[in-house]
Scaffold this active site. Structure first.
Site, PDB file in Angstrom:
ATOM      1  N   ASP A  33      14.057  67.095  55.703  1.00 11.20           N
ATOM      2  CA  ASP A  33      15.483  67.477  54.520  1.00 11.20           C
ATOM      3  C   ASP A  33      14.665  68.337  53.203  1.00 11.20           C
ATOM      4  N   ASN A  34      14.315  68.476  52.661  1.00 10.12           N
ATOM      5  CA  ASN A  34      14.230  68.685  50.734  1.00 10.12           C
ATOM      6  C   ASN A  34      15.477  68.188  49.937  1.00 10.12           C
ATOM      7  N   PHE A  83      17.773  73.704  61.534  1.00  6.58           N
ATOM      8  CA  PHE A  83      18.750  74.126  60.731  1.00  6.58           C
ATOM      9  C   PHE A  83      18.203  74.022  59.372  1.00  6.58           C
ATOM     10  N   SER A 127      23.902  82.791  63.651  1.00  8.23           N
ATOM     11  CA  SER A 127      26.144  83.078  63.172  1.00  8.23           C
ATOM     12  C   SER A 127      26.828  84.141  64.156  1.00  8.23           C
ATOM     13  N   TYR A 152      22.160  87.140  53.367  1.00  8.46           N
ATOM     14  CA  TYR A 152      21.805  85.930  55.164  1.00  8.46           C
ATOM     15  C   TYR A 152      21.992  86.264  55.955  1.00  8.46           C
ATOM     16  N   LYS A 156      19.336  86.096  59.019  1.00  9.42           N
ATOM     17  CA  LYS A 156      19.258  85.620  60.620  1.00  9.42           C
ATOM     18  C   LYS A 156      19.130  86.034  62.010  1.00  9.42           C
ATOM     19  N   PHE A 181      29.692  80.392  65.049  1.00  7.01           N
ATOM     20  CA  PHE A 181      31.082  81.169  64.493  1.00  7.01           C
ATOM     21  C   PHE A 181      31.265  79.743  63.423  1.00  7.01           C
ATOM     22  N   ASN A 182      32.636  79.504  63.509  1.00  3.54           N
ATOM     23  CA  ASN A 182      32.963  79.072  61.567  1.00  3.54           C
ATOM     24  C   ASN A 182      33.479  77.357  62.187  1.00  3.54           C
ATOM     25  N   ASN A 202      33.154  78.428  51.503  1.00  2.00           N
ATOM     26  CA  ASN A 202      34.047  77.725  52.747  1.00  2.00           C
ATOM     27  C   ASN A 202      35.845  77.853  52.729  1.00  2.00           C
ATOM     28  N   LEU A 203      36.325  78.350  53.900  1.00  3.84           N
ATOM     29  CA  LEU A 203      38.012  77.758  53.242  1.00  3.84           C
ATOM     30  C   LEU A 203      38.132  75.820  53.715  1.00  3.84           C
ATOM     31  N   ASP A 301      33.793  90.310  53.442  1.00  6.17           N
ATOM     32  CA  ASP A 301      35.036  89.456  54.767  1.00  6.17           C
ATOM     33  C   ASP A 301      35.332  90.576  55.649  1.00  6.17           C
TER      34      ASP A 301
HETATM   35  P1  NAD Z   1      23.315  72.524  54.923  1.00 10.63           P
HETATM   36  O1  NAD Z   1      23.519  73.130  53.926  1.00 10.63           O
HETATM   37  O2  NAD Z   1      24.685  71.941  54.838  1.00 10.63           O
HETATM   38  O3  NAD Z   1      21.951  72.479  55.523  1.00 10.63           O
HETATM   39  C1  NAD Z   1      21.260  72.836  56.096  1.00 10.63           C
HETATM   40  C2  NAD Z   1      19.728  71.788  55.537  1.00 10.63           C
HETATM   41  O4  NAD Z   1      18.327  71.991  54.719  1.00 10.63           O
HETATM   42  C3  NAD Z   1      20.114  70.332  53.726  1.00 10.63           C
HETATM   43  O5  NAD Z   1      20.367  69.399  53.807  1.00 10.63           O
HETATM   44  C4  NAD Z   1      19.353  71.722  52.975  1.00 10.63           C
HETATM   45  O6  NAD Z   1      18.901  70.323  52.254  1.00 10.63           O
HETATM   46  C5  NAD Z   1      17.912  71.792  54.202  1.00 10.63           C
HETATM   47  N1  NAD Z   1      17.228  72.905  54.125  1.00 10.63           N
HETATM   48  C6  NAD Z   1      17.288  73.940  53.041  1.00 10.63           C
HETATM   49  N2  NAD Z   1      15.382  74.694  52.678  1.00 10.63           N
HETATM   50  C7  NAD Z   1      15.002  73.280  53.398  1.00 10.63           C
HETATM   51  C8  NAD Z   1      13.651  73.486  53.296  1.00 10.63           C
HETATM   52  N3  NAD Z   1      13.293  74.543  52.760  1.00 10.63           N
HETATM   53  N4  NAD Z   1      12.695  72.468  53.585  1.00 10.63           N
HETATM   54  C9  NAD Z   1      13.855  71.282  53.771  1.00 10.63           C
HETATM   55  N5  NAD Z   1      14.894  71.409  53.811  1.00 10.63           N
HETATM   56  C10 NAD Z   1      15.772  72.153  53.942  1.00 10.63           C
HETATM   57  O7  NAD Z   1      24.061  73.808  56.037  1.00 10.63           O
HETATM   58  P2  NAD Z   1      24.860  73.906  57.332  1.00 10.63           P
HETATM   59  O8  NAD Z   1      26.117  73.736  56.875  1.00 10.63           O
HETATM   60  O9  NAD Z   1      24.625  71.986  57.584  1.00 10.63           O
HETATM   61  O10 NAD Z   1      24.159  74.798  58.481  1.00 10.63           O
HETATM   62  C11 NAD Z   1      22.786  74.239  59.183  1.00 10.63           C
HETATM   63  C12 NAD Z   1      22.224  75.741  59.851  1.00 10.63           C
HETATM   64  O11 NAD Z   1      23.375  76.282  60.329  1.00 10.63           O
HETATM   65  C13 NAD Z   1      21.612  76.772  58.825  1.00 10.63           C
HETATM   66  O12 NAD Z   1      20.640  77.546  59.228  1.00 10.63           O
HETATM   67  C14 NAD Z   1      23.247  77.967  58.839  1.00 10.63           C
HETATM   68  O13 NAD Z   1      23.033  79.025  58.570  1.00 10.63           O
HETATM   69  C15 NAD Z   1      23.522  77.498  59.991  1.00 10.63           C
HETATM   70  N6  NAD Z   1      24.805  78.230  60.675  1.00 10.63           N
HETATM   71  C16 NAD Z   1      25.600  77.268  59.599  1.00 10.63           C
HETATM   72  C17 NAD Z   1      27.013  77.344  59.238  1.00 10.63           C
HETATM   73  C18 NAD Z   1      28.260  76.827  58.627  1.00 10.63           C
HETATM   74  O14 NAD Z   1      29.093  77.455  58.890  1.00 10.63           O
HETATM   75  N7  NAD Z   1      27.713  75.704  58.103  1.00 10.63           N
HETATM   76  C19 NAD Z   1      28.130  79.068  60.233  1.00 10.63           C
HETATM   77  C20 NAD Z   1      26.824  79.591  60.981  1.00 10.63           C
HETATM   78  C21 NAD Z   1      25.288  79.164  61.336  1.00 10.63           C
HETATM   79  C1  WQD Z   2      36.702  81.793  56.038  1.00  8.36           C
HETATM   80  C2  WQD Z   2      38.235  82.805  56.287  1.00  8.36           C
HETATM   81  C3  WQD Z   2      37.924  84.242  53.800  1.00  8.36           C
HETATM   82  C4  WQD Z   2      37.588  80.971  50.772  1.00  8.36           C
HETATM   83  C5  WQD Z   2      30.691  82.742  56.241  1.00  8.36           C
HETATM   84  C6  WQD Z   2      29.524  83.031  56.622  1.00  8.36           C
HETATM   85  C7  WQD Z   2      29.510  82.514  57.785  1.00  8.36           C
HETATM   86  C8  WQD Z   2      29.148  81.026  58.297  1.00  8.36           C
HETATM   87  C9  WQD Z   2      30.269  80.867  57.750  1.00  8.36           C
HETATM   88  C10 WQD Z   2      26.611  80.495  57.521  1.00  8.36           C
HETATM   89  C11 WQD Z   2      38.110  84.285  55.348  1.00  8.36           C
HETATM   90  C12 WQD Z   2      39.187  82.886  53.740  1.00  8.36           C
HETATM   91  C13 WQD Z   2      37.579  81.321  52.134  1.00  8.36           C
HETATM   92  C14 WQD Z   2      38.833  80.354  50.027  1.00  8.36           C
HETATM   93  C15 WQD Z   2      40.035  81.993  52.042  1.00  8.36           C
HETATM   94  N1  WQD Z   2      27.829  80.611  57.136  1.00  8.36           N
HETATM   95  N2  WQD Z   2      38.796  82.477  52.705  1.00  8.36           N
HETATM   96  N3  WQD Z   2      39.745  81.025  50.984  1.00  8.36           N
HETATM   97  O1  WQD Z   2      33.175  83.896  55.674  1.00  8.36           O
HETATM   98  O2  WQD Z   2      34.066  83.330  58.295  1.00  8.36           O
HETATM   99  O3  WQD Z   2      31.661  83.038  57.416  1.00  8.36           O
HETATM  100  O4  WQD Z   2      30.896  81.195  56.815  1.00  8.36           O
HETATM  101  O5  WQD Z   2      26.276  80.862  58.724  1.00  8.36           O
HETATM  102  O6  WQD Z   2      27.605  83.225  58.513  1.00  8.36           O
HETATM  103  O7  WQD Z   2      29.990  84.182  56.421  1.00  8.36           O
HETATM  104  O8  WQD Z   2      34.109  81.873  56.204  1.00  8.36           O
HETATM  105  O9  WQD Z   2      35.412  79.347  55.177  1.00  8.36           O
HETATM  106  O10 WQD Z   2      33.764  81.372  53.676  1.00  8.36           O
HETATM  107  O11 WQD Z   2      36.048  81.639  55.101  1.00  8.36           O
HETATM  108  O12 WQD Z   2      40.924  82.647  51.927  1.00  8.36           O
HETATM  109  O13 WQD Z   2      38.778  80.123  48.980  1.00  8.36           O
HETATM  110  O14 WQD Z   2      38.854  82.030  54.681  1.00  8.36           O
HETATM  111  O15 WQD Z   2      38.507  85.446  53.582  1.00  8.36           O
HETATM  112  O16 WQD Z   2      38.639  84.777  56.238  1.00  8.36           O
HETATM  113  P1  WQD Z   2      33.154  83.027  56.133  1.00  8.36           P
HETATM  114  P2  WQD Z   2      34.967  81.214  54.825  1.00  8.36           P
END
Ligand code: NAD
Ligand code: WQD
Length: 344
Positions: A33-34, A83, A127, A152, A156, A181-182, A202-203, A301
Site C-alpha cells: 500500500d502507498n 484492491f 464494481s 472511475y 473498472k 455493490f455497496n 459515500n452515504l 446517481d
Molecule cells: P480504499 O481507498 O480504502 O483502499 C484502496 C487502497 O489502495 C488504499 O489504502 C490506498 O492507499 C491504496 N492505493 C491506491 N493507489 C495505490 C497505488 N498506486 N499503490 C499502492 N497503493 C495504492 O478503497 P476500498 O473502498 O477499500 O476499495 C478497494 C477496491 O475496491 C478499489 O479498487 C475500489 O475501486 C473497489 N471498489 C470499492 C467500492 C466501495 O464502495 N468501497 C465498491 C466497488 C469497488
Molecule cells: C449511495 C446512495 C446517493 C451520500 C459509489 C460509487 C461506486 C462504488 C460505491 C467504488 C445514493 C445517496 C450519498 C450522501 C446521499 N464505489 N447519498 N447523501 O453512489 O451508490 O456508489 O460508491 O467503486 O462506484 O459510485 O454510493 O454511498 O455515494 O451513495 O443521499 O451524503 O446514497 O445519492 O443514492 P453510490 P454512495
C-alpha cells in the site's frame, strides 16, 4: 500456511478486512500500500484482530521496479488480490488522468510480472458501476455493460477488458473479477473500518459522522425518484461478508476449481434498500437520530440497483449473511471507537 497472498491496497477499507479473513483462513499475507488513502495504523488493527502482523510494503504500485523488488524479497506469492486504486467518482471527473494512470498502470504492472514470479491467480476489485442503470433488476452477470458514467467507472470497465485480453493471450494464470455493490460496515471488533479522508462521499460514513456530530446535517440527494419512498435504492453489503468472498475466490483458483480462466461474480445481498430506509434502520439499530434534509438529486446517481447474487451463491457457495441492522450497528461502533481514540 495455505500459501502466500499479495494484497494490494491492503491497508484500505476492503483490503484490510480481506487480509483479516485471509489470515483467519490460514494464508500468509503481504500487504502492499502507498497509504494514499489509508494509514499504517490499519496494520496494527489487523494484528490486534488476528494476532498475526502481515508483512507490509509501503510502495506505489505504479512503480514496476519496486514491485519486482517486492516479488524478489517475498518469494512464493501464489495469488494476488488487487484492491489498490483510486475510487472517488467525483474526483475522477476532476482528475481523469490521475484515475486512468493509477487504476490501469497498477493493474498492468501486476499482470506483467505475474508469469515471471509464478503467480497463479489474481482477484480484481470491480464494481456494479459497470452496469450503469440496469434495464432489468435484480442485475446478474449477464447484464450488458453500459457506457461509464465517470472516468472511475470507465477504469473498472477497461481493467476488466485488460484482464480478459491478457488471460486470453495465454498467460499461465487465472482471474476472478468481483463486482461489488455497496460495501458498508466495519469489523465487529471495531479495530478496522472505513476511514474516509476529508468529507465523506459515500452515504454511510456521512450518516455516522452526522450521528456523531462531526457533520451538521446529512443531505439526502433526492426523494423524487421512481421508488417506493422516492429515494435511491442500493444493495448494501457487509464488508466482512464481502471479504470472505475473496478468500473463497482465492481458494477456488489456487485449488484448481475455476471453470473458466476468467470468472465474474456479483457480490451483493440481492436486497434493495433506499436511502431513507437505511437512515431509519440506522436509527433503529443505534438509537441515535440522524439529522437530515432532502435536497436535489446528485449528478450521475443511478436510481436503483441491486444484485442477483445467485451465481456467486451457487458457484462460490457464498452468500451475504450479516443483517443490515447489525452492519449499521458495526459502522456506528467503529465511529465511536474513532472518537474514543481522538481520530475523528
Ligand atoms: P480504499 O481507498 O480504502 O483502499 C484502496 C487502497 O489502495 C488504499 O489504502 C490506498 O492507499 C491504496 N492505493 C491506491 N493507489 C495505490 C497505488 N498506486 N499503490 C499502492 N497503493 C495504492 O478503497 P476500498 O473502498 O477499500 O476499495 C478497494 C477496491 O475496491 C478499489 O479498487 C475500489 O475501486 C473497489 N471498489 C470499492 C467500492 C466501495 O464502495 N468501497 C465498491 C466497488 C469497488
Ligand atoms: C449511495 C446512495 C446517493 C451520500 C459509489 C460509487 C461506486 C462504488 C460505491 C467504488 C445514493 C445517496 C450519498 C450522501 C446521499 N464505489 N447519498 N447523501 O453512489 O451508490 O456508489 O460508491 O467503486 O462506484 O459510485 O454510493 O454511498 O455515494 O451513495 O443521499 O451524503 O446514497 O445519492 O443514492 P453510490 P454512495
Amino acid at each position: 500456511m495455505k500459501g502466500k497472498i499479495l494484497v494490494t491496497g491492503g491497508a484500505g477499507y476492503i483490503g484490510s478486512h480481506t487480509t483479516v479473513e485471509l489470515q483467519n483462513a490460514g494464508y500468509e499475507v503481504v500487504v502492499l500500500d502507498n497509504l494514499s488513502n489509508s494509514n499504517a495504523g490499519v496494520i496494527d488493527g489487523i494484528e490486534h484482530i488476528t494476532g498475526i502482523r502481515p508483512a507490509f510494503v509501503q510502495m506505489d504500485l505504479q512503480d514496476k521496479d519496486a514491485l519486482r523488488k517486492l516479488f524478489e524479497e517475498h518469494k512464493g506469492i501464489k495469488g494476488i488480490i488487487n484492491f489498490a486504486a483510486s475510487k472517488a467518482v467525483g474526483e475522477s471527473v476532476q482528475k481523469p488522468l490521475l484515475y486512468y494512470r493509477n487504476n490501469l498502470v497498477t493493474l498492468m504492472n501486476l499482470l506483467d510480472l505475474m508469469p515471471e514470479y509464478g503467480v497463479e491467480a489474481i482477484v480484481f476489485s470491480s464494481s456494479c458501476t459497470v452496469y450503469g442503470q440496469p434495464d432489468i433488476l435484480p442485475v446478474d452477470e449477464k447484464a450488458p455493460i453500459k457506457p461509464a458514467m465517470s472516468p472511475y467507472g470507465n477504469t473498472k470497465q477497461i481493467c476488466e477488458e485488460i484482464i480478459k485480453d491478457t488471460i486470453y493471450s495465454g498467460v499461465p494464470f487465472k482471474s476472478i473479477i468481483l463486482r461489488y455493490f455497496n460495501p458498508i460496515g466495519a469489523h465487529p471488533t471495531a479495530e478496522i473500518g472505513e476511514l474516509p479522508l476529508g468529507v465523506p462521499q459515500n452515504l454511510l460514513p456521512y450518516v455516522t459522522q452526522t450521528a456523531m456530530g462531526i457533520r451538521e446535517q446529512l443531505s439526502v440527494f433526492g426523494d423524487d425518484y421512481n421508488t417506493p419512498d422516492g429515494s435511491c435504492i442500493r444493495d448494501y453489503i457487509n464488508v466482512v461478508d464481502l471479504a470472505k468472498a475473496h478468500v473463497i475466490a482465492v481458494d477456488r483458483m489456487l485449488g484448481g476449481k475455476s471453470k473458466q480462466d476468467v470468472e465474474i461474480f456479483n457480490l451483493g445481498t440481492g436486497k434493495g434498500v433506499s436511502v431513507l430506509e437505511l437512515i431509519q434502520t440506522f436509527e433503529k439499530a443505534t438509537g441515535v437520530k440522524v439529522n437530515y434534509k432532502i435536497v436535489g438529486r446528485r449528478e450521475g446517481d443511478i436510481e436503483k440497483v441491486w444484485a442477483n447474487p445467485e451465481w456467486a451463491n451457487k458457484e462460490l457457495g457464498w452468500e451475504a449473511k450479516e443483517t443490515l441492522e447489525d452492519t449499521l450497528a458495526s459502522a456506528w461502533k467503529w465511529q465511536q471507537k474513532l472518537r474514543e481514540r481522538g481520530i475523528m
